[in-house]
Design an enzyme around this catalytic site. Structure first.
Site, PDB file in Angstrom:
ATOM      1  N   ARG A  52       0.849  -1.180   0.000  1.00 14.45           N
ATOM      2  CA  ARG A  52       0.000   0.000   0.000  1.00 14.45           C
ATOM      3  C   ARG A  52       0.884   1.228   0.000  1.00 14.45           C
ATOM      4  NH1 ARG A  52       2.447   2.076   3.755  1.00 14.45           N
ATOM      5  NH2 ARG A  52       0.987   3.809   3.540  1.00 14.45           N
ATOM      6  N   GLY A  53       0.234   2.365  -0.247  1.00 13.18           N
ATOM      7  CA  GLY A  53       0.984   3.609  -0.411  1.00 13.18           C
ATOM      8  C   GLY A  53       0.999   3.962  -1.887  1.00 13.18           C
ATOM      9  N   ALA A  54       0.590   5.159  -2.241  1.00 13.01           N
ATOM     10  CA  ALA A  54       0.383   5.495  -3.647  1.00 13.01           C
ATOM     11  C   ALA A  54       1.543   5.127  -4.560  1.00 13.01           C
ATOM     12  CB  ALA A  54       0.048   6.990  -3.753  1.00 13.01           C
ATOM     13  N   GLN A  98      -1.938   2.781   9.940  1.00 20.34           N
ATOM     14  CA  GLN A  98      -0.650   2.885   9.246  1.00 20.34           C
ATOM     15  C   GLN A  98       0.381   3.632  10.100  1.00 20.34           C
ATOM     16  OE1 GLN A  98      -3.646   3.415   7.790  1.00 20.34           O
ATOM     17  NE2 GLN A  98      -3.622   2.918   5.601  1.00 20.34           N
ATOM     18  N   ASN A 132      -5.879  12.387   0.199  1.00 19.12           N
ATOM     19  CA  ASN A 132      -4.935  11.677   1.054  1.00 19.12           C
ATOM     20  C   ASN A 132      -5.712  10.898   2.091  1.00 19.12           C
ATOM     21  OD1 ASN A 132      -2.078  11.138   1.587  1.00 19.12           O
ATOM     22  ND2 ASN A 132      -2.427  12.186   3.542  1.00 19.12           N
ATOM     23  N   LYS A 133      -4.990  10.155   2.929  1.00 23.29           N
ATOM     24  CA  LYS A 133      -5.612   9.310   3.936  1.00 23.29           C
ATOM     25  C   LYS A 133      -6.676  10.046   4.751  1.00 23.29           C
ATOM     26  CE  LYS A 133      -5.127   5.974   4.223  1.00 23.29           C
ATOM     27  NZ  LYS A 133      -6.009   5.147   3.386  1.00 23.29           N
ATOM     28  N   ASP A 154      -2.324  10.941  -2.374  1.00 21.93           N
ATOM     29  CA  ASP A 154      -2.691   9.875  -3.293  1.00 21.93           C
ATOM     30  C   ASP A 154      -3.074  10.423  -4.657  1.00 21.93           C
ATOM     31  OD1 ASP A 154      -3.293   8.840  -0.403  1.00 21.93           O
ATOM     32  OD2 ASP A 154      -2.978   7.079  -1.683  1.00 21.93           O
TER      33      ASP A 154
HETATM   34  C1  LIG Z   1       3.480   8.002  -0.015  1.00 24.93           C
HETATM   35  S1  LIG Z   1       2.064   7.059   0.364  1.00 24.93           S
HETATM   36  C2  LIG Z   1       0.785   8.116  -0.078  1.00 24.93           C
HETATM   37  C3  LIG Z   1      -0.508   7.804   0.665  1.00 24.93           C
HETATM   38  O1  LIG Z   1      -0.963   6.419   0.539  1.00 24.93           O
HETATM   39  C4  LIG Z   1      -1.556   6.031   1.806  1.00 24.93           C
HETATM   40  O2  LIG Z   1      -2.790   5.363   1.664  1.00 24.93           O
HETATM   41  P1  LIG Z   1      -2.893   3.751   1.868  1.00 24.93           P
HETATM   42  O3  LIG Z   1      -2.106   3.404   3.095  1.00 24.93           O
HETATM   43  O4  LIG Z   1      -4.390   3.497   2.009  1.00 24.93           O
HETATM   44  O5  LIG Z   1      -2.333   3.165   0.597  1.00 24.93           O
HETATM   45  C5  LIG Z   1      -1.764   7.335   2.520  1.00 24.93           C
HETATM   46  O6  LIG Z   1      -2.897   8.023   2.025  1.00 24.93           O
HETATM   47  C6  LIG Z   1      -0.468   8.042   2.143  1.00 24.93           C
HETATM   48  O7  LIG Z   1      -0.461   9.374   2.510  1.00 24.93           O
END
Ligand SMILES: CSC[C@H]1O[C@H](OP(=O)(O)O)[C@H](O)[C@@H]1O
Length: 355
Positions: A55-57, A205, A256-257, A246
């Site tokens: 996960r993570g964009a 996270q 974003n989150k 994101d």
């Molecule tokens: C550099 S990660 C960007 C972004 O992705 C995360 O979401 P997820 O954990 O659901 O994939 C989070 O929004 C981060 O800020």
């Protein structure tokens, strides 16, 4: 200013291409277990992205790119043109894994372009061209993060406290991180004295990944409840909120989150500056503004328990949007590897991304 010893931040790599399979560090098991998901085909990569094993964009874009390389191994084609048609269904399934982070679609577009170049005889054998493109996407992301770390840290005055949200570190990228890269650089340069991380309910996270990542670096971080953020700001504990993204729209609105939007409101109210850090692969100039972004809603069950233990009575309803939109007006700076957009709006975004 102190040079950054980037090698010390290279221990955590969530994505590993073995030459035959894609090994993904299973982020559902961290911090107490280091387990890997082995993906032998593109649909296994799509499933891992959807399940947040990776996960993570930026990381889901990189994983999807390697998923295309795996898909190419499962098709027979006489040339790149025929391959492009036969491989497309696999790319559609990868794209459908998660809707909000633009990095997924961006990476797949990069892979399609690599096939077109191979078709025109400019990229060599089309399978090799895809592998080279996936490697380039990963390498470029790491370089971007290292550049953004120093750029973003340059905005932060010595002696500052910083609050971050979710996880934007090596686990969410090709390494070093986006917002966490700014924090790593800012701590290394003596600009940042205090780091706070929000737990980031419901998937935690921050509590499970960010404070663990920083602990690996020897960086002291203080975990706070998401609900404690405004109280921390009111007491003057932090001078910046630094987050990832994101999807960044043409007018500077940021997806974003979930919880980022209320951090931005509280930051503005308390005179705390708000920084968004993301590579240009997260900038989507084709989406004019934030209300047009699809917000992923995940299983409400993610809200009903923690670590496999239920915390909510049976039969209670839950709503689980996992992203929100922060309007550009609440953002002081957007930091990318191409430069900094201060007080973002359509004009300032276009000056950097549509020059
Ligand atoms: C550099 S990660 C960007 C972004 O992705 C995360 O979401 P997820 O954990 O659901 O994939 C989070 O929004 C981060 O800020």
């Amino acid at each position: 200013m102190t040079d950054i010893d980037y090698a010390r931040y290279d221990r955590i790599r969530p994505i590993h291409w073995t030459g035959d399979t894609l090994e993904l560090l299973d982020q559902r098991r961290l911090p107490f277990a280091t387990e890997y998901v082995t993906c032998g085909d593109s649909d296994a990569v799509a499933a891992a992205i959807q399940a947040l094993a990776v996960r993570g964009a930026p990381a889901i874009g990189i994983a999807a790119a390697w998923g295309v390389v795996l898909a190419a191994r499962d098709i027979e084609a006489d040339d790149a043109a025929q391959a492009a048609g036969r491989i497309e269904p696999a790319l559609q399934r990868l794209n459908a894994a998660r809707p909000t982070a633009v990095n997924l679609a961006w990476a797949l577009a990069r892979m399609r372009a690599a096939m077109l170049r191979a078709q025109a005889g400019k990229g060599g054998d089309w399978r090799n061209a895809l592998e080279a493109e996936a490697r380039a996407i990963e390498t470029e992301d790491l370089a971007a993060n290292r550049a953004m770390g120093v750029l973003g840290a340059s905005l932060i005055e010595e002696g500052s406290g910083v609050l971050t949200h979710c996880n934007t570190g090596s686990l969410a990228t090709a390494g070093f991180g986006t917002a966490l890269g700014v924090i790593r650089a800012g701590v290394a340069q003596g600009r940042i004295d205090r780091v706070f991380a929000g737990e980031t309910r419901p998937w935690n996270q921050g509590a499970r990944l960010t404070v663990w990542e920083l602990q690996q670096d020897g960086i002291d971080a203080t975990l706070i409840a998401d609900a404690a953020a405004s109280h921390l700001m009111k007491g003057g504990g932090v001078q910046w909120v630094v987050v990832g993204a994101d999807r960044i729209c043409a007018n500077g609105d940021v997806a974003n989150k979930i919880g980022t939007y209320q951090l931005a409101i509280a930051a503005r109210h308390h005179g705390v500056r708000f920084m968004v850090v993301a590579p240009s692969s997260t900038v989507d100039m084709e989406t004019p503004s934030g209300e047009l972004i699809e917000i992923e809603e995940r299983d409400p069950g993610e809200l009903l328990g923690v670590g496999g233990s239920r915390t909510v009575a049976e039969g209670v309803q839950a709503w689980n949007p996992v992203f929100d939109i922060t309007p550009a007006a609440l953002i002081d700076a957007i930091v990318t590897e191409k430069g900094i957009v201060e007080r973002p709006d359509t004009a300032s975004m276009q000056s950097l991304f549509r020059g």
